[in-house]
Design an enzyme around this catalytic site. Structure first.
Site, PDB file in Angstrom:
ATOM      1  N   ASN A   1       0.564  18.927 -20.425  1.00 18.72           N
ATOM      2  CA  ASN A   1       0.295  17.971 -21.499  1.00 18.72           C
ATOM      3  C   ASN A   1       0.246  18.620 -22.867  1.00 18.72           C
ATOM      4  OD1 ASN A   1       0.030  15.770 -19.698  1.00 18.72           O
ATOM      5  ND2 ASN A   1      -2.021  16.484 -19.176  1.00 18.72           N
TER       6      ASN A   1
ATOM      7  N   HIS B   1       8.854   9.093 -27.156  1.00 16.82           N
ATOM      8  CA  HIS B   1       7.832   9.951 -26.549  1.00 16.82           C
ATOM      9  C   HIS B   1       8.067  11.427 -26.890  1.00 16.82           C
ATOM     10  CE1 HIS B   1       5.016  11.477 -23.569  1.00 16.82           C
ATOM     11  NE2 HIS B   1       5.975  12.243 -23.078  1.00 16.82           N
TER      12      HIS B   1
ATOM     13  N   GLU C   1      -3.896  17.090 -10.760  1.00 15.31           N
ATOM     14  CA  GLU C   1      -4.411  17.459 -12.081  1.00 15.31           C
ATOM     15  C   GLU C   1      -5.924  17.568 -12.139  1.00 15.31           C
ATOM     16  OE1 GLU C   1      -2.132  15.918 -15.430  1.00 15.31           O
ATOM     17  OE2 GLU C   1      -3.944  15.897 -16.641  1.00 15.31           O
TER      18      GLU C   1
ATOM     19  N   HIS D   1       0.349  11.247 -27.952  1.00 15.52           N
ATOM     20  CA  HIS D   1      -0.017   9.887 -27.538  1.00 15.52           C
ATOM     21  C   HIS D   1      -0.686   9.138 -28.687  1.00 15.52           C
ATOM     22  CE1 HIS D   1      -0.038  11.021 -22.987  1.00 15.52           C
ATOM     23  NE2 HIS D   1       1.171  10.802 -23.454  1.00 15.52           N
TER      24      HIS D   1
ATOM     25  N   ARG E   1       0.798  -1.238   0.000  1.00 12.01           N
ATOM     26  CA  ARG E   1       0.000   0.000   0.000  1.00 12.01           C
ATOM     27  C   ARG E   1       0.827   1.283   0.000  1.00 12.01           C
ATOM     28  NH1 ARG E   1      -2.413  -3.353   3.463  1.00 12.01           N
ATOM     29  NH2 ARG E   1      -4.243  -4.391   2.613  1.00 12.01           N
TER      30      ARG E   1
ATOM     31  N   ARG F   1      -2.647  21.745 -13.918  1.00  8.53           N
ATOM     32  CA  ARG F   1      -1.545  20.824 -14.213  1.00  8.53           C
ATOM     33  C   ARG F   1      -1.626  20.283 -15.634  1.00  8.53           C
ATOM     34  NH1 ARG F   1       1.425  16.085 -10.632  1.00  8.53           N
ATOM     35  NH2 ARG F   1       2.642  15.299 -12.383  1.00  8.53           N
TER      36      ARG F   1
ATOM     37  N   GLU G   1      10.391  18.235 -24.222  1.00  6.07           N
ATOM     38  CA  GLU G   1       9.697  18.621 -22.981  1.00  6.07           C
ATOM     39  C   GLU G   1      10.245  19.954 -22.459  1.00  6.07           C
ATOM     40  OE1 GLU G   1       7.123  16.813 -22.091  1.00  6.07           O
ATOM     41  OE2 GLU G   1       7.513  14.693 -22.492  1.00  6.07           O
TER      42      GLU G   1
ATOM     43  N   LYS H   1       3.693  11.538 -10.904  1.00  8.94           N
ATOM     44  CA  LYS H   1       2.868  10.671 -11.758  1.00  8.94           C
ATOM     45  C   LYS H   1       3.655   9.400 -12.040  1.00  8.94           C
ATOM     46  CE  LYS H   1      -0.173  13.595 -14.515  1.00  8.94           C
ATOM     47  NZ  LYS H   1      -0.535  13.937 -15.896  1.00  8.94           N
TER      48      LYS H   1
ATOM     49  N   LYS I   1       8.067  23.053 -13.687  1.00  6.80           N
ATOM     50  CA  LYS I   1       7.203  21.907 -13.420  1.00  6.80           C
ATOM     51  C   LYS I   1       6.758  21.903 -11.963  1.00  6.80           C
ATOM     52  CE  LYS I   1       5.980  17.229 -13.993  1.00  6.80           C
ATOM     53  NZ  LYS I   1       6.142  15.960 -14.673  1.00  6.80           N
TER      54      LYS I   1
ATOM     55  N   HIS J   1       0.628  16.541 -25.968  1.00  5.61           N
ATOM     56  CA  HIS J   1       0.601  15.125 -25.586  1.00  5.61           C
ATOM     57  C   HIS J   1      -0.605  14.369 -26.097  1.00  5.61           C
ATOM     58  CE1 HIS J   1       4.014  16.194 -23.159  1.00  5.61           C
ATOM     59  NE2 HIS J   1       4.114  14.975 -22.657  1.00  5.61           N
TER      60      HIS J   1
HETATM   61  N1  LIG Z   1       5.648  10.470 -15.001  1.00  2.93           N
HETATM   62  C1  LIG Z   1       5.636  11.562 -15.742  1.00  2.93           C
HETATM   63  O1  LIG Z   1       5.218  12.634 -15.301  1.00  2.93           O
HETATM   64  C2  LIG Z   1       6.141  11.480 -17.142  1.00  2.93           C
HETATM   65  C3  LIG Z   1       6.407  12.654 -17.839  1.00  2.93           C
HETATM   66  C4  LIG Z   1       6.963  12.554 -19.114  1.00  2.93           C
HETATM   67  C5  LIG Z   1       7.244  11.302 -19.650  1.00  2.93           C
HETATM   68  N2  LIG Z   1       6.954  10.187 -18.931  1.00  2.93           N
HETATM   69  C6  LIG Z   1       7.264   8.853 -19.458  1.00  2.93           C
HETATM   70  O2  LIG Z   1       8.665   8.746 -19.610  1.00  2.93           O
HETATM   71  C7  LIG Z   1       8.949   7.763 -20.600  1.00  2.93           C
HETATM   72  C8  LIG Z   1      10.056   8.251 -21.490  1.00  2.93           C
HETATM   73  O3  LIG Z   1      11.209   8.441 -20.720  1.00  2.93           O
HETATM   74  P1  LIG Z   1      12.648   8.520 -21.404  1.00  2.93           P
HETATM   75  O4  LIG Z   1      12.581   9.411 -22.558  1.00  2.93           O
HETATM   76  O5  LIG Z   1      13.597   8.802 -20.317  1.00  2.93           O
HETATM   77  O6  LIG Z   1      12.822   7.051 -22.011  1.00  2.93           O
HETATM   78  P2  LIG Z   1      13.541   5.706 -21.497  1.00  2.93           P
HETATM   79  O7  LIG Z   1      13.369   5.530 -20.064  1.00  2.93           O
HETATM   80  O8  LIG Z   1      13.077   4.636 -22.396  1.00  2.93           O
HETATM   81  O9  LIG Z   1      15.089   5.994 -21.802  1.00  2.93           O
HETATM   82  C9  LIG Z   1      15.508   6.158 -23.117  1.00  2.93           C
HETATM   83  C10 LIG Z   1      16.647   5.189 -23.478  1.00  2.93           C
HETATM   84  O10 LIG Z   1      17.873   5.667 -22.934  1.00  2.93           O
HETATM   85  C11 LIG Z   1      18.490   4.653 -22.158  1.00  2.93           C
HETATM   86  N3  LIG Z   1      19.232   5.361 -21.123  1.00  2.93           N
HETATM   87  C12 LIG Z   1      18.747   5.935 -20.003  1.00  2.93           C
HETATM   88  N4  LIG Z   1      19.703   6.643 -19.398  1.00  2.93           N
HETATM   89  C13 LIG Z   1      20.825   6.500 -20.134  1.00  2.93           C
HETATM   90  C14 LIG Z   1      22.137   7.005 -20.006  1.00  2.93           C
HETATM   91  N5  LIG Z   1      22.464   7.862 -19.038  1.00  2.93           N
HETATM   92  N6  LIG Z   1      23.052   6.657 -20.936  1.00  2.93           N
HETATM   93  C15 LIG Z   1      22.696   5.831 -21.959  1.00  2.93           C
HETATM   94  N7  LIG Z   1      21.473   5.339 -22.148  1.00  2.93           N
HETATM   95  C16 LIG Z   1      20.536   5.683 -21.230  1.00  2.93           C
HETATM   96  C17 LIG Z   1      17.346   3.809 -21.706  1.00  2.93           C
HETATM   97  O11 LIG Z   1      17.776   2.531 -21.324  1.00  2.93           O
HETATM   98  C18 LIG Z   1      16.467   3.801 -22.956  1.00  2.93           C
HETATM   99  O12 LIG Z   1      16.970   2.892 -23.886  1.00  2.93           O
HETATM  100  C19 LIG Z   1       7.646   7.493 -21.315  1.00  2.93           C
HETATM  101  O13 LIG Z   1       7.165   6.240 -20.915  1.00  2.93           O
HETATM  102  C20 LIG Z   1       6.726   8.603 -20.842  1.00  2.93           C
HETATM  103  O14 LIG Z   1       5.379   8.220 -20.800  1.00  2.93           O
HETATM  104  C21 LIG Z   1       6.423  10.255 -17.707  1.00  2.93           C
HETATM  105 ZN   LIG Z   2       5.818  13.990 -21.944  1.00  2.00          ZN
END
Ligand SMILES: NC(=O)c1ccc[n+]([C@@H]2O[C@H](COP(=O)([O-])OP(=O)(O)OC[C@H]3O[C@@H](n4cnc5c(N)ncnc54)[C@H](O)[C@@H]3O)[C@@H](O)[C@H]2O)c1
Ligand SMILES: [Zn+2]
Length: 362
Positions: A242, A262, A234, A249, A118, A238, A182, A140, A224, A245
């Protein structure tokens, strides 16, 4: 090192930004409350950075889960792998989960932390530009479902965020650019001076200049944090985070998770949102052009995939979470730095934006 605070009452937490922070146990250990730690990373990031984080956890019972890499593994199955590891190693309610990786690892780990017994503590150590400026901040968490992205999730704030700018040196350039989408977003929705700065300095950021990166992270996280502090769950403002987005999406779902990154989908989505805003007369053609020009300059896609028809966009956008009571709500712009959330727009203009393809008026 710069430290910002996310101001959420008793859920407030610091964001530490700077080079060489990864192995700094003085930043990490005050936020580990029990004696158990589970580090969650993936098969790409772990070989690069796991040892440093493990070393900083010396003195704690430290276990590790290594997930497969990729958006396609942002699933309940991956969450279950973390539960398996936690239960097998008998982690109790005082355990702390540490997410070491990009947004995918952060979102999965956060959701596991929100639901294990939990809710347990967790710490974000983001290693991509996108996760350092966006996903690690704000609480999130969640995973994808075959029928929709991020459809399963929870709000769960971390104990702290440690963003080590040096980790970006190993990030593939395509990922760096995707994260930059972003960053542009903050300029467009609420920070016109930052947008100006980005127009002048994007080359330094893409060249991974330390000072430029620190400034970019600091300014992005500050924006942010301010938005999140006003509306943690949100119910209103907030949603401006997006921008692009809802369109993005749809592109991600259409193309299959991971084929378009993304940030790439968000970049094209922001240009579509700006295009629609211009068609509605809410933003000047010149400002719409500036937005498009910055997206082009950092070599992000400004156009959706050619094969995506208006009908396909509508079908996919209809399942988006931003649809309330049957009305499609979009984040649009009334000038650079001024986002509005609206369902009060001419759907003909939206259809024109979809159809515009390579002739977007932005
Ligand atoms: N929670 C939120 O508020 C929020 C906001 C925006 C995006 N997201 C989510 O985030 C995700 C995208 O995140 P991302 O762009 O970081 O993608 P990701 O986590 O897939 O990372 C991108 C790639 O880089 C690699 N990598 C990570 N760090 C590295 C480093 N230092 N050196 C070499 N390689 C590295 C990873 O293994 C992966 O292959 C999506 O799923 C999206 O929905 C969430
Ligand atoms: Zn995003």
């Amino acid at each position: 090192m710069q430290t910002l605070e996310v101001d959420l009452g008793d859920r407030s937490y610091p964001i530490h930004i700077g080079p060489g922070l990864l192995g700094n146990e003085d930043l990490l250990t005050p936020h580990i409350h029990g004696n158990q730690v589970m580090i969650v990373s993936n098969e790409t990031v772990a070989p690069l950075y796991l040892e440093q984080v493990k070393a900083a956890c010396e003195g704690f019972k430290c276990d590790v889960v290594i997930l497969p890499d990729g958006e396609s593994f942002k699933t309940l199955e991956s969450v279950n792998l973390i539960f398996d590891a936690l239960l097998k190693a008998r982690h109790n309610r005082t355990t702390t989960l540490i997410a070491l990786g990009g947004g995918v690892v952060g979102d999965i780990t956060g959701f596991a932390a929100a639901s294990y017994q939990r809710g347990v503590n967790f710490i974000q150590i983001p290693t991509t530009l996108l996760s350092q400026v966006d996903s690690s901040v704000g609480g999130k968490t969640g995973v994808n479902h075959a029928l929709g992205k991020n459809m399963i999730g929870a709000f769960h704030q971390p104990q702290c965020v440690i963003a080590d700018t040096e980790t970006l040196n190993t990030l593939p350039i395509r990922e760096l650019r995707a994260g930059f989408a972003e960053v542009i977003k903050y300029g467009l929705i609420c920070d016109p001076d930052f947008f100006d700065w980005l127009e002048q300095n994007y080359k330094l950021v893409l060249a991974r200049d330390t000072e430029a990166l620190i400034y970019t992270l600091e300014r992005s996280c500050k924006n942010k944090a301010q938005v999140v502090a006003q509306d943690e769950r949100e119910s209103g403002i907030r949603a401006i985070l997006n921008l692009g987005h809802t369109f993005g999406h749809a592109i991600e779902t259409d193309q299959g998770y991971g084929n378009w990154l993304h940030g790439e989908a968000v970049a094209a989505g922001m240009v579509m949102a700006t295009d629609l805003s211009a068609r509605l007369g809410w933003i000047s053609a010149a400002d719409a052009q500036r937005s498009r020009a910055l997206v082009d300059a950092v070599e992000l896609p400004a156009l959706p995939p050619k094969e995506m028809t208006p009908e396909r966009f509508m079908e996919l956008m209809a399942v988006d979470k931003k649809v309330l009571d049957g009305a499609l709500r979009l984040v649009l712009l009334k000038g650079i730095g001024n986002a509005v959330i609206s369902s009060d727009f001419d759907t003909q203009a939206l259809t024109e934006t979809f159809a515009a393809g390579s002739q977007l008026c932005a």
